[in-house]
Motif scaffolding. Structure first.
Motif, PDB file in Angstrom:
ATOM      1  N   THR A  47       5.538  11.500  -3.139  1.00 55.71           N
ATOM      2  CA  THR A  47       6.832  11.857  -2.562  1.00 55.71           C
ATOM      3  C   THR A  47       7.016  13.369  -2.666  1.00 55.71           C
ATOM      4  O   THR A  47       6.253  14.041  -3.368  1.00 55.71           O
ATOM      5  N   PRO A  48       8.040  13.916  -2.030  1.00 51.38           N
ATOM      6  CA  PRO A  48       8.324  15.340  -2.196  1.00 51.38           C
ATOM      7  C   PRO A  48       8.732  15.717  -3.623  1.00 51.38           C
ATOM      8  O   PRO A  48       8.721  16.897  -3.968  1.00 51.38           O
ATOM      9  N   ASP A  49       9.095  14.740  -4.443  1.00 51.90           N
ATOM     10  CA  ASP A  49       9.405  15.008  -5.845  1.00 51.90           C
ATOM     11  C   ASP A  49       8.108  15.165  -6.617  1.00 51.90           C
ATOM     12  O   ASP A  49       7.280  14.248  -6.648  1.00 51.90           O
ATOM     13  N   ALA A  50       7.938  16.306  -7.240  1.00 50.45           N
ATOM     14  CA  ALA A  50       6.697  16.600  -7.953  1.00 50.45           C
ATOM     15  C   ALA A  50       6.346  15.471  -8.917  1.00 50.45           C
ATOM     16  O   ALA A  50       7.187  15.012  -9.685  1.00 50.45           O
ATOM     17  N   ASP A  51       5.124  15.029  -8.835  1.00 51.05           N
ATOM     18  CA  ASP A  51       4.560  14.029  -9.750  1.00 51.05           C
ATOM     19  C   ASP A  51       5.140  12.627  -9.602  1.00 51.05           C
ATOM     20  O   ASP A  51       4.889  11.775 -10.462  1.00 51.05           O
ATOM     21  N   TRP A  52       5.931  12.356  -8.569  1.00 56.07           N
ATOM     22  CA  TRP A  52       6.487  11.015  -8.370  1.00 56.07           C
ATOM     23  C   TRP A  52       5.835  10.328  -7.183  1.00 56.07           C
ATOM     24  O   TRP A  52       5.722  10.901  -6.103  1.00 56.07           O
ATOM     25  N   THR A  53       5.456   9.082  -7.401  1.00 56.10           N
ATOM     26  CA  THR A  53       5.025   8.232  -6.303  1.00 56.10           C
ATOM     27  C   THR A  53       6.263   7.529  -5.742  1.00 56.10           C
ATOM     28  O   THR A  53       7.361   7.628  -6.312  1.00 56.10           O
ATOM     29  N   VAL A  54       6.075   6.774  -4.682  1.00 61.70           N
ATOM     30  CA  VAL A  54       7.170   5.976  -4.137  1.00 61.70           C
ATOM     31  C   VAL A  54       7.706   5.039  -5.217  1.00 61.70           C
ATOM     32  O   VAL A  54       8.924   4.907  -5.391  1.00 61.70           O
ATOM     33  N   ARG A  55       6.818   4.420  -5.962  1.00 59.45           N
ATOM     34  CA  ARG A  55       7.273   3.516  -7.032  1.00 59.45           C
ATOM     35  C   ARG A  55       8.092   4.271  -8.078  1.00 59.45           C
ATOM     36  O   ARG A  55       9.122   3.777  -8.531  1.00 59.45           O
ATOM     37  N   ASP A  56       7.654   5.450  -8.465  1.00 60.80           N
ATOM     38  CA  ASP A  56       8.404   6.250  -9.441  1.00 60.80           C
ATOM     39  C   ASP A  56       9.804   6.580  -8.922  1.00 60.80           C
ATOM     40  O   ASP A  56      10.781   6.521  -9.668  1.00 60.80           O
ATOM     41  N   LEU A  57       9.873   6.933  -7.655  1.00 62.70           N
ATOM     42  CA  LEU A  57      11.158   7.287  -7.046  1.00 62.70           C
ATOM     43  C   LEU A  57      12.102   6.084  -7.002  1.00 62.70           C
ATOM     44  O   LEU A  57      13.273   6.178  -7.404  1.00 62.70           O
ATOM     45  N   VAL A  58      11.591   4.953  -6.554  1.00 63.91           N
ATOM     46  CA  VAL A  58      12.418   3.740  -6.497  1.00 63.91           C
ATOM     47  C   VAL A  58      12.791   3.305  -7.910  1.00 63.91           C
ATOM     48  O   VAL A  58      13.929   2.874  -8.159  1.00 63.91           O
ATOM     49  N   ASN A  59      11.880   3.446  -8.849  1.00 64.12           N
ATOM     50  CA  ASN A  59      12.174   3.122 -10.242  1.00 64.12           C
ATOM     51  C   ASN A  59      13.321   3.992 -10.768  1.00 64.12           C
ATOM     52  O   ASN A  59      14.238   3.501 -11.427  1.00 64.12           O
ATOM     53  N   HIS A  60      13.268   5.280 -10.471  1.00 65.68           N
ATOM     54  CA  HIS A  60      14.323   6.209 -10.902  1.00 65.68           C
ATOM     55  C   HIS A  60      15.689   5.758 -10.388  1.00 65.68           C
ATOM     56  O   HIS A  60      16.644   5.642 -11.156  1.00 65.68           O
ATOM     57  N   ASP A  66       0.810  -1.218   0.000  1.00 66.00           N
ATOM     58  CA  ASP A  66       0.000   0.000   0.000  1.00 66.00           C
ATOM     59  C   ASP A  66       0.849   1.277   0.000  1.00 66.00           C
ATOM     60  O   ASP A  66       0.305   2.373  -0.115  1.00 66.00           O
ATOM     61  N   GLN A  67       2.160   1.173   0.085  1.00 70.03           N
ATOM     62  CA  GLN A  67       3.011   2.361   0.119  1.00 70.03           C
ATOM     63  C   GLN A  67       3.569   2.750  -1.248  1.00 70.03           C
ATOM     64  O   GLN A  67       4.023   3.876  -1.433  1.00 70.03           O
ATOM     65  N   TRP A  68       3.541   1.870  -2.213  1.00 77.82           N
ATOM     66  CA  TRP A  68       4.149   2.147  -3.519  1.00 77.82           C
ATOM     67  C   TRP A  68       3.469   3.291  -4.261  1.00 77.82           C
ATOM     68  O   TRP A  68       4.082   3.945  -5.105  1.00 77.82           O
ATOM     69  N   SER A  69       2.213   3.561  -3.968  1.00 77.31           N
ATOM     70  CA  SER A  69       1.489   4.632  -4.665  1.00 77.31           C
ATOM     71  C   SER A  69       1.469   5.948  -3.889  1.00 77.31           C
ATOM     72  O   SER A  69       0.876   6.927  -4.349  1.00 77.31           O
ATOM     73  N   LEU A  70       2.133   6.001  -2.741  1.00 73.07           N
ATOM     74  CA  LEU A  70       2.171   7.243  -1.956  1.00 73.07           C
ATOM     75  C   LEU A  70       2.928   8.330  -2.708  1.00 73.07           C
ATOM     76  O   LEU A  70       3.910   8.057  -3.402  1.00 73.07           O
ATOM     77  N   ALA A  79      11.921   8.471   2.794  1.00 71.23           N
ATOM     78  CA  ALA A  79      11.582   8.454   4.222  1.00 71.23           C
ATOM     79  C   ALA A  79      10.399   9.379   4.500  1.00 71.23           C
ATOM     80  O   ALA A  79       9.466   9.005   5.227  1.00 71.23           O
ATOM     81  N   ARG A  80      10.412  10.556   3.926  1.00 70.73           N
ATOM     82  CA  ARG A  80       9.298  11.506   4.108  1.00 70.73           C
ATOM     83  C   ARG A  80       8.002  10.912   3.574  1.00 70.73           C
ATOM     84  O   ARG A  80       6.941  10.996   4.209  1.00 70.73           O
ATOM     85  N   ALA A  81       8.055  10.283   2.424  1.00 69.39           N
ATOM     86  CA  ALA A  81       6.855   9.732   1.792  1.00 69.39           C
ATOM     87  C   ALA A  81       6.213   8.635   2.624  1.00 69.39           C
ATOM     88  O   ALA A  81       4.987   8.545   2.695  1.00 69.39           O
ATOM     89  N   VAL A  82       7.030   7.786   3.248  1.00 75.39           N
ATOM     90  CA  VAL A  82       6.484   6.628   3.961  1.00 75.39           C
ATOM     91  C   VAL A  82       6.431   6.819   5.473  1.00 75.39           C
ATOM     92  O   VAL A  82       6.070   5.897   6.200  1.00 75.39           O
ATOM     93  N   GLY A  83       6.810   7.996   5.959  1.00 70.16           N
ATOM     94  CA  GLY A  83       6.748   8.259   7.393  1.00 70.16           C
ATOM     95  C   GLY A  83       7.857   7.599   8.189  1.00 70.16           C
ATOM     96  O   GLY A  83       7.695   7.329   9.381  1.00 70.16           O
ATOM     97  N   ALA A  84       8.989   7.346   7.555  1.00 70.46           N
ATOM     98  CA  ALA A  84      10.139   6.740   8.248  1.00 70.46           C
ATOM     99  C   ALA A  84      11.043   7.834   8.826  1.00 70.46           C
ATOM    100  O   ALA A  84      10.822   9.024   8.586  1.00 70.46           O
ATOM    101  N   ASP A  85      12.049   7.435   9.542  1.00 68.16           N
ATOM    102  CA  ASP A  85      13.018   8.369  10.116  1.00 68.16           C
ATOM    103  C   ASP A  85      13.724   9.114   8.986  1.00 68.16           C
ATOM    104  O   ASP A  85      14.349   8.506   8.122  1.00 68.16           O
TER     105      ASP A  85
END
Length: 187
Positions: free
Chosen positions: A30-43, A24-28, A129-135
């Motif tokens: 991120t602070p990067d405009a227009d990127w989800t967690v999946r987009d960020l990890v993909n990058h 359920d976190q992959w679609s959250l 970390a910001r996107a998923v509420g981690a440290d």
């Protein structure tokens, strides 16, 4: 901290955030405009996949579009792990930091390429970390390394497609706040 140590720490920090991601976190967002967690990890996974290719002297044109689009597939964590291990091994190869690497904007040393990759990992670890509420604090020596790297390259962080441009912060702010501000991010 030398660039190889920083790279290892940065890979580890990002990895520690990717491995526990829940479905359920992959679609959250991120602070990067227009990127989800999946987009960020993909990058970052695609960036890691490039390292072995470029460090062996291949040109971007030689590799083609193989790392464009979704490189994560059905098992994004495993794909990240595989790519990060390959990148780490490529940078640890004998003389890897002394090689010339053909990047999209011109040639760089392997050491500079490693530094750029490390910087990207550090900043995007904070994003994840910001996107998923981690440290979000990051390892102080690694953050200090990334800040020093960024400050030593006057044109590296100019506003454009990679960064929004620096933000003002108080002189007394900590290293992470300064680093994030250089990339147009607020803590």
């Amino acid at each position: 901290m030398d660039v190889l140590a920083a790279h290892g720490d940065a890979i580890g920090a990002f990895d520690a955030l990717v491995r526990p991601l829940r479905d359920d976190q992959w679609s959250l967002p991120t602070p990067d405009a227009d990127w989800t967690v999946r987009d960020l990890v993909n990058h970052l996974t695609a960036e890691q996949l490039w390292a072995p290719e470029l460090l062996t002297g291949r040109w971007i044109e030689d590799v083609g579009a193989v790392f464009e689009g979704d490189v994560l597939g059905d098992d994004p964590v495993d794909r990240w792990v595989d790519a990060s291990v390959q990148a780490r091994e490529a940078f640890l190869a004998p003389d890897a930091l002394d090689r010339r690497v053909h990047l999209s904007y011109g040639d760089e040393s392997g050491a500079e390429y490693c530094a750029q990759m490390t910087f990207d990992l550090v900043v995007h670890a904070w994003d994840l970390a910001r996107a998923v509420g981690a440290d979000e604090t990051g390892e102080p020596a690694l953050v200090a390394w990334a800040l020093h790297y960024a400050e030593s390259r006057s044109t590296f962080l100019e506003p454009g497609p990679l960064f929004r441009g620096p933000l003002d912060v108080d002189d007394g702010a900590d290293d992470l706040t300064h680093l994030l501000a250089l990339t147009g991010r607020r803590r």
